[in-house]
Design a protein around this motif. Structure first.
Motif, PDB file in Angstrom:
ATOM      1  N   ILE A  50       0.842  -1.197   0.000  1.00  0.00           N
ATOM      2  CA  ILE A  50       0.000   0.000   0.000  1.00  0.00           C
ATOM      3  C   ILE A  50       0.879   1.249   0.000  1.00  0.00           C
ATOM      4  N   TRP A  51       0.417   2.239  -0.734  1.00  0.00           N
ATOM      5  CA  TRP A  51       0.991   3.585  -0.732  1.00  0.00           C
ATOM      6  C   TRP A  51       0.056   4.456   0.106  1.00  0.00           C
ATOM      7  N   ARG A  52       0.604   5.199   1.051  1.00  0.00           N
ATOM      8  CA  ARG A  52      -0.242   6.032   1.915  1.00  0.00           C
ATOM      9  C   ARG A  52       0.438   7.382   2.143  1.00  0.00           C
ATOM     10  N   TYR A  53      -0.360   8.438   1.984  1.00  0.00           N
ATOM     11  CA  TYR A  53       0.082   9.797   2.271  1.00  0.00           C
ATOM     12  C   TYR A  53      -0.685  10.289   3.484  1.00  0.00           C
ATOM     13  N   GLU A  54       0.027  10.790   4.476  1.00  0.00           N
ATOM     14  CA  GLU A  54      -0.560  11.427   5.665  1.00  0.00           C
ATOM     15  C   GLU A  54      -0.246  12.915   5.572  1.00  0.00           C
TER      16      GLU A  54
END
Length: 158
Positions: A102-106
């Motif tokens: 998974i790619w995740r941006y916070e």
């Protein structure tokens, strides 16, 4: 490697909502990508809901056929704080299969016009059968930093 994710963080001088809008637009992903693998969006509609599928054209010189396509499934959509997707592929029978990464941006607002962006690539859910054929992460950690710098240039209009 015991750790099964890698992250990078960068502060950008734009509001979180603007950063989120760029990330939710698949047509910007090739400009953001730090590896040069992402080409163009097949599905160009903005990301608006968890479960949404969007496909991207890709290229990688080490693949038997350099050009390929991925199917991404939105897993996290919390405007303007977080967005993330699983990456997989569509089989010949039309069935979608996801590899577990998974790619995740916070996005953390630091004021009205500044945002701390953290990009995480997590492969902790990748099954052993895939790990036998793909080394994780399949790129150096500088890829995440490159991607964040590309994102910063894009959102600031440079």
């Amino acid at each position: 490697m015991d750790q099964e994710n890698v992250s990078a963080t960068l502060t950008v001088a734009v509001p979180a909502a603007r950063v989120f809008a760029v990330l939710a637009d698949p047509t910007t992903h090739s400009a953001i990508d730090g590896t040069g693998w992402v080409r163009e969006a097949v599905d160009q509609a903005p990301l608006t809901e968890v479960g949404q599928i969007f496909r991207m054209h890709m290229y990688h010189a080490n693949r038997p056929i350099g050009d390929y396509q991925v199917a991404n499934k939105v897993q996290v959509l919390d405007p303007p704080r977080a967005i993330g997707w699983l990456t997989g592929q569509e089989k010949a029978d039309g069935h979608l299969e996801f590899g577990g990464w998974i790619w995740r941006y916070e996005l953390a607002p630091l004021g009205p016009s500044e945002t701390e962006v953290t990009l995480t690539y997590d492969w902790s859910a990748v099954p052993q059968s895939i790990r036998e054929n793909i080394r994780f992460p399949p790129f150096g950690p500088e890829h995440l930093t490159n991607s964040l710098h590309h994102l910063a240039e894009l959102v600031s209009g440079r």
